[in-house]
Motif scaffolding. Structure first.
Motif, short mmCIF file in Angstrom:
data_model
loop_
_atom_site.label_atom_id
_atom_site.label_comp_id
_atom_site.label_asym_id
_atom_site.label_seq_id
_atom_site.Cartn_x
_atom_site.Cartn_y
_atom_site.Cartn_z
N ILE A 1 0.83 -1.22 0.00
CA ILE A 1 0.00 0.00 0.00
C ILE A 1 0.86 1.26 0.00
CG2 ILE A 1 -1.94 -1.18 1.13
CD1 ILE A 1 -1.30 0.59 3.61
N SER A 2 2.12 1.12 0.31
CA SER A 2 3.02 2.28 0.29
C SER A 2 3.48 2.63 -1.12
CB SER A 2 4.25 2.00 1.16
OG SER A 2 3.88 1.75 2.48
N ALA A 3 3.13 1.79 -2.08
CA ALA A 3 3.59 2.00 -3.45
C ALA A 3 2.53 2.59 -4.36
CB ALA A 3 4.09 0.68 -4.03
N TYR A 4 1.29 2.66 -3.88
CA TYR A 4 0.18 3.12 -4.72
C TYR A 4 -0.75 4.00 -3.90
CZ TYR A 4 1.40 -0.47 -8.16
OH TYR A 4 2.05 -1.23 -9.09
N SER A 5 -1.71 4.61 -4.60
CA SER A 5 -2.86 5.24 -3.96
C SER A 5 -4.00 4.22 -3.94
CB SER A 5 -3.28 6.49 -4.73
OG SER A 5 -2.25 7.45 -4.77
N TRP A 6 -4.94 4.44 -2.98
CA TRP A 6 -6.02 3.47 -2.76
C TRP A 6 -7.32 4.22 -2.51
CZ3 TRP A 6 -4.30 -1.43 -3.50
CH2 TRP A 6 -2.92 -1.61 -3.47
N ALA A 7 -8.39 3.72 -3.12
CA ALA A 7 -9.65 4.47 -3.12
C ALA A 7 -10.79 3.64 -2.55
CB ALA A 7 -10.01 4.89 -4.55
N TRP A 8 -11.82 4.35 -2.13
CA TRP A 8 -13.12 3.75 -1.78
C TRP A 8 -14.17 4.35 -2.71
CZ3 TRP A 8 -13.92 -0.31 1.37
CH2 TRP A 8 -12.94 -0.62 2.30
N ILE A 9 -15.03 3.46 -3.21
CA ILE A 9 -16.12 3.84 -4.12
C ILE A 9 -17.35 3.10 -3.61
CG2 ILE A 9 -16.93 3.79 -6.51
CD1 ILE A 9 -13.32 2.93 -5.85
N ARG A 10 -18.51 3.73 -3.72
CA ARG A 10 -19.73 3.03 -3.31
C ARG A 10 -20.79 3.11 -4.39
NH1 ARG A 10 -22.57 6.66 1.51
NH2 ARG A 10 -22.95 8.55 0.25
N GLN A 11 -21.77 2.21 -4.28
CA GLN A 11 -22.82 2.12 -5.29
C GLN A 11 -24.13 1.76 -4.60
OE1 GLN A 11 -22.28 -0.96 -8.33
NE2 GLN A 11 -23.16 0.45 -9.83
N PRO A 12 -25.03 2.72 -4.44
CA PRO A 12 -26.34 2.42 -3.87
C PRO A 12 -27.09 1.44 -4.77
CG PRO A 12 -25.95 4.78 -3.88
CD PRO A 12 -24.87 4.15 -4.71
N PRO A 13 -28.05 0.72 -4.21
CA PRO A 13 -28.77 -0.29 -5.00
C PRO A 13 -29.39 0.32 -6.26
CG PRO A 13 -29.35 -0.46 -2.68
CD PRO A 13 -28.50 0.75 -2.81
N GLY A 14 -29.09 -0.28 -7.40
CA GLY A 14 -29.68 0.14 -8.67
C GLY A 14 -29.17 1.46 -9.20
#
Lengths: 107, 120
Positions: free
Chosen positions: B29-42
Motif C-alpha cells: 500500500i506504500s507504493a500506490y494510492s487506494w480508493a473507496w467507491i460506493r454504489q447504492p442499490p440500482g
C-alpha cells in the motif's frame, strides 16, 4: 464538480452489432478519462484509461477516442459477454466523478 | 496478482459509524494510492475518497466531513470510516487500487465489494 454525462442511458443491441457510447464532461478533462465495465453483482472492471489505452487483456473489439470534453467508447462487434453497464470516469479534478452509466442489453 | 478484499459489518444502525477494511495482497500500500467507491442499490458509482502512497487523504466533499480513510502499513490494509450513517448510505462499498501514468489516474484493481445496509 465536473459533471460527466453519458448517452444513451441504455441501449438494446444484438450480438455482432457495433455499439457506441458517448461521454461528455462539463469542462476540459485533458487525458484524464477512463472507462469501466460492470456486470450485475460484480465489481467494475477497468477497460480503458487515458482516453484510448486498452487495459491489458481487454479485447481489441473495444476502442475509445475523444479529447477535451467529448469521448466515445465503441464495441465493433458485440459479443455475449459484453452485455453490461459501462461508466466513464474523470480523474483530473477532485472529486472524481463518473457518468451515470450506459446499460447495454439484449435486443 | 494483486487482490483486494473488503470486510466489515453488513448491517449498521442509523447514526452509527461504519468501519470497513480493505486487505491488500500482491502489492504494497506504500507504493500506490487506494480508493473507496460506493454504489447504492440500482444506481451508479460514487467516488468517496482516497489515500495516496504517503497516506495523505482526499475526500469527496459530498460526504460533508463524515468520511475518513487511513492506511495500516504494517498490515498492508487501509480503512474507511463513515460517521452518522443514514439509510441513504446503504450501498455496496468497493475498495480499489489507483494506478497512474503521466496524464491520468485510474482504478485498475477492485475488490469484490461488500454490501452495507443501514437499518434499525
Amino acid at each position: 464538480d465536473i459533471q460527466m454525462t453519458q448517452s444513451p442511458s441504455s441501449l438494446s443491441a444484438s450480438v455482432g452489432d457495433r455499439v457506441t457510447i458517448t461521454c461528455r464532461a462539463s469542462q476540459n478533462i485533458r487525458d484524464y478519462l477512463n472507462w469501466y465495465q460492470q456486470k450485475p453483482g460484480k465489481a467494475p472492471k477497468l477497460l480503458v484509461y487515458a482516453i484510448s489505452t486498452l487495459q491489458s487483456g481487454v479485447p481489441s473489439r473495444f476502442s475509445a477516442t475523444g479529447s477535451g470534453t467529448d469521448f466515445t467508447l465503441t464495441i465493433t462487434s458485440l459479443q455475449p459477454e459484453d452485455f453490461a453497464t459501462y461508466y466513464c470516469h474523470q480523474s483530473l479534478h477532485f472529486p472524481w466523478t463518473f457518468g451515470q452509466g450506459t446499460k447495454v442489453d439484449v435486443k | 496478482q494483486v487482490q483486494l478484499q473488503e470486510s466489515g459489518p453488513g448491517l449498521v444502525k442509523p447514526s452509527e459509524t461504519l468501519s470497513l477494511t480493505c486487505a491488500v495482497s500482491g502489492a504494497s500500500i506504500s507504493a500506490y494510492s487506494w480508493a473507496w467507491i460506493r454504489q447504492p442499490p440500482g444506481r451508479g458509482l460514487e467516488w468517496m475518497g482516497y489515500i495516496d502512497f504517503a497516506g495523505n487523504p482526499t475526500y469527496n466533499p459530498s460526504l460533508e466531513g463524515r468520511v475518513s480513510i487511513s492506511p495500516y502499513t504494517s498490515e498492508n490494509q487501509f480503512s474507511l470510516k463513515l460517521t452518522s450513517m443514514t439509510p441513504a448510505d446503504t450501498a455496496v462499498y468497493y475498495c480499489a487500487r489507483v494506478d497512474s501514468i503521466p496524464g491520468d489516474e485510474f482504478m485498475d484493481v477492485w475488490g469484490k465489494g461488500t454490501t452495507v445496509t443501514v437499518s434499525s
